[in-house]
Write a protein that holds these residues in place. Structure first.
Motif, PDB file in Angstrom:
ATOM      1  N   UNK A  77      55.626  60.935  24.089  1.00 39.13           N
ATOM      2  CA  UNK A  77      55.503  62.110  23.220  1.00 39.13           C
ATOM      3  C   UNK A  77      54.078  62.523  22.918  1.00 39.13           C
ATOM      4  N   UNK A  78      53.094  61.901  23.569  1.00 37.14           N
ATOM      5  CA  UNK A  78      51.700  62.210  23.218  1.00 37.14           C
ATOM      6  C   UNK A  78      51.298  63.622  23.642  1.00 37.14           C
ATOM      7  N   UNK A  79      51.721  64.074  24.829  1.00 34.46           N
ATOM      8  CA  UNK A  79      51.352  65.436  25.248  1.00 34.46           C
ATOM      9  C   UNK A  79      51.936  66.459  24.282  1.00 34.46           C
ATOM     10  N   UNK A  80      53.167  66.238  23.869  1.00 37.55           N
ATOM     11  CA  UNK A  80      53.821  67.170  22.940  1.00 37.55           C
ATOM     12  C   UNK A  80      53.070  67.214  21.615  1.00 37.55           C
ATOM     13  N   UNK A  81      52.715  66.033  21.120  1.00 39.44           N
ATOM     14  CA  UNK A  81      52.016  65.959  19.820  1.00 39.44           C
ATOM     15  C   UNK A  81      50.639  66.623  19.905  1.00 39.44           C
ATOM     16  N   UNK A  82      49.930  66.375  20.979  1.00 39.78           N
ATOM     17  CA  UNK A  82      48.594  66.962  21.143  1.00 39.78           C
ATOM     18  C   UNK A  82      48.694  68.476  21.345  1.00 39.78           C
ATOM     19  N   UNK A  83      49.696  68.920  22.104  1.00 39.55           N
ATOM     20  CA  UNK A  83      49.824  70.353  22.388  1.00 39.55           C
ATOM     21  C   UNK A  83      50.184  71.129  21.119  1.00 39.55           C
ATOM     22  N   UNK A 112      56.591  74.661  39.045  1.00 36.17           N
ATOM     23  CA  UNK A 112      58.004  74.610  38.663  1.00 36.17           C
ATOM     24  C   UNK A 112      58.577  73.201  38.804  1.00 36.17           C
ATOM     25  N   UNK A 113      58.019  72.424  39.729  1.00 41.27           N
ATOM     26  CA  UNK A 113      58.535  71.056  39.933  1.00 41.27           C
ATOM     27  C   UNK A 113      58.039  70.098  38.844  1.00 41.27           C
ATOM     28  N   UNK A 114      57.149  70.577  37.965  1.00 39.42           N
ATOM     29  CA  UNK A 114      56.574  69.688  36.949  1.00 39.42           C
ATOM     30  C   UNK A 114      57.469  69.673  35.709  1.00 39.42           C
ATOM     31  N   UNK A 115      58.589  68.960  35.825  1.00 41.09           N
ATOM     32  CA  UNK A 115      59.589  68.978  34.748  1.00 41.09           C
ATOM     33  C   UNK A 115      59.050  68.414  33.431  1.00 41.09           C
ATOM     34  N   UNK A 116      58.249  67.331  33.452  1.00 41.63           N
ATOM     35  CA  UNK A 116      57.728  66.838  32.165  1.00 41.63           C
ATOM     36  C   UNK A 116      56.893  67.897  31.442  1.00 41.63           C
ATOM     37  N   UNK A 117      56.055  68.614  32.170  1.00 37.37           N
ATOM     38  CA  UNK A 117      55.206  69.615  31.517  1.00 37.37           C
ATOM     39  C   UNK A 117      56.048  70.774  30.993  1.00 37.37           C
ATOM     40  N   UNK A 118      57.033  71.189  31.755  1.00 40.65           N
ATOM     41  CA  UNK A 118      57.902  72.280  31.280  1.00 40.65           C
ATOM     42  C   UNK A 118      58.610  71.862  29.996  1.00 40.65           C
ATOM     43  N   UNK A 119      58.991  70.603  29.955  1.00 38.94           N
ATOM     44  CA  UNK A 119      59.669  70.084  28.755  1.00 38.94           C
ATOM     45  C   UNK A 119      58.709  70.101  27.552  1.00 38.94           C
ATOM     46  N   UNK A 120      57.477  69.708  27.775  1.00 41.07           N
ATOM     47  CA  UNK A 120      56.480  69.734  26.685  1.00 41.07           C
ATOM     48  C   UNK A 120      56.360  71.156  26.134  1.00 41.07           C
ATOM     49  N   UNK A 121      56.258  72.127  27.021  1.00 49.11           N
ATOM     50  CA  UNK A 121      56.050  73.519  26.589  1.00 49.11           C
ATOM     51  C   UNK A 121      57.268  74.042  25.826  1.00 49.11           C
ATOM     52  N   UNK A 122      58.452  73.647  26.281  1.00 46.93           N
ATOM     53  CA  UNK A 122      59.674  74.029  25.532  1.00 46.93           C
ATOM     54  C   UNK A 122      59.663  73.409  24.144  1.00 46.93           C
ATOM     55  N   UNK A 179      57.269  72.548  22.229  1.00 45.81           N
ATOM     56  CA  UNK A 179      56.318  73.091  21.245  1.00 45.81           C
ATOM     57  C   UNK A 179      56.634  74.548  20.902  1.00 45.81           C
ATOM     58  N   UNK A 180      57.762  75.037  21.375  1.00 41.04           N
ATOM     59  CA  UNK A 180      58.223  76.355  20.942  1.00 41.04           C
ATOM     60  C   UNK A 180      57.819  77.514  21.832  1.00 41.04           C
TER      61      UNK A 180
END
Ligand SMILES: CC(C)(COP(=O)(O)OP(=O)(O)OC[C@H]1O[C@@H](n2cnc3c(N)ncnc32)[C@H](O)[C@@H]1OP(=O)(O)O)[C@@H](O)C(=O)NCCC(=O)NCCS
Length: 190
Positions: A109-115, A137-147, A149-150
Motif C-alpha cells: 500500500x505504499x504507492x497508494x499512500x504516497x500518491x 495498460x498491462x500495468x495492473x498494479x499502477x492502474x489499481x493505485x490510481x483507482x 486514490x480517486x
C-alpha cells in the motif's frame, strides 16, 4: 515558495532526495521490472545516473516544473522505499503523477499512500486544477493505485507509445481539484 522539508503520512515520510540516496536509487530502480513499466527510468541503471537526476531536483522544484520526493519509512533506521513525482504544466495548472516502489516494498500500500499525499500537495500547496497519470495498460498494479486514490479512467490509447521496441497501449487517469475536494475526507484532509 521554499521547498517543504517533508510530507508525513500514516506510515511514510516523503522528503527531498539527497545525493546519499543515489546508491539506493540505483539498486532499487535498477531492477528490470521497474524500468519495464516506466518511461523515464533507464536500464541498465548505470553509475552516476542517480546522482545526476537528484542534482536537478532543487532547480525543478524552484521553477515549479517538478516536485520529486523520496518515499521513505521513517524508522529509525530510515528505509528508502521508492520515488514519487509531480510534473507540472504551469500554464494549464496541471500535474502528472509518476512513481515507483522498490520490489522488496511492493504490495504493502505504499504507492497508494504516497500518491494520496502527492495529490494533496499538488492541489493544496501548488494550487493545481487537475492531476493526471498515464500508465501502460498491462500495468495492473499502477492502474489499481490510481483507482484507489480517486482518479477517473479517462481514456484508453491504443499502441500509443513504444517501449523497448514494442507498441504499448496506455491508460489515462485524471482528477480535478473540485472532485478531490468533494471526495472522501480521507483524500482531502477536510
Ligand atoms: C506500480 C507500483 C508503484 C505499485 O506499488 P505498490 O506499493 O506495490 O502499490 P500498492 O501496494 O499501493 O497497491 C498495489 C495494488 O495493485 C494490486 N496488484 C499488485 N499486483 C497486481 C497484479 N499483478 N494484478 C492486479 N493487481 C495487482 C495490489 O493488490 C494493490 O491493490 P489492492 O490494494 O486493491 O489489493 C509498483 O508496482 C512499481 O513500482 N512498479 C514498477 C514501476 C511502475 O510501474 N510505476 C508506475 C508507472 S505508471
Amino acid at each position: 515558495m521554499p521547498r517543504p522539508l517533508s510530507i508525513s503520512t500514516a506510515r511514510l515520510r516523503l522528503r527531498a532526495f539527497r545525493t546519499a540516496d543515489a546508491e539506493d536509487v540505483q539498486r532499487l530502480a535498477g531492477q528490470r521490472s521497474i524500468a519495464d513499466t516506466t518511461l523515464n527510468i533507464p536500464h541498465p541503471y548505470e553509475d552516476g545516473m542517480a546522482e545526476k537526476w537528484i542534482s536537478n531536483h532543487r532547480d525543478w522544484f524552484e521553477r515549479r516544473q517538478q516536485a520529486v520526493f523520496a518515499v521513505t519509512l521513517p524508522g529509525p533506521p530510515e528505509a528508502f522505499v521508492g520515488a514519487i513525482e509531480l510534473r507540472v504544466d504551469c500554464e494549464d495548472q496541471r500535474g502528472e503523477l509518476g512513481y515507483w516502489i522498490g520490489i522488496p516494498y511492493q504490495r504493502q500500500g505504499y504507492a497508494t499512500e504516497a500518491a494520496r499525499a502527492l495529490l494533496q500537495f499538488g492541489f493544496e500547496s501548488w494550487g493545481l486544477h487537475r492531476v493526471t497519470a498515464q500508465c501502460f495498460s498491462r500495468n495492473l498494479p499502477s492502474r489499481r493505485v490510481l483507482q484507489k486514490i480517486g482518479m477517473a479512467h479517462e481514456g484508453h490509447l491504443r499502441q500509443h507509445l513504444i517501449k523497448w521496441g514494442v507498441f504499448e497501449d496506455v491508460d489515462l487517469y485524471g482528477i480535478l481539484a473540485e472532485q478531490w475536494r468533494a471526495a472522501d475526507p480521507l483524500f482531502s484532509g477536510n
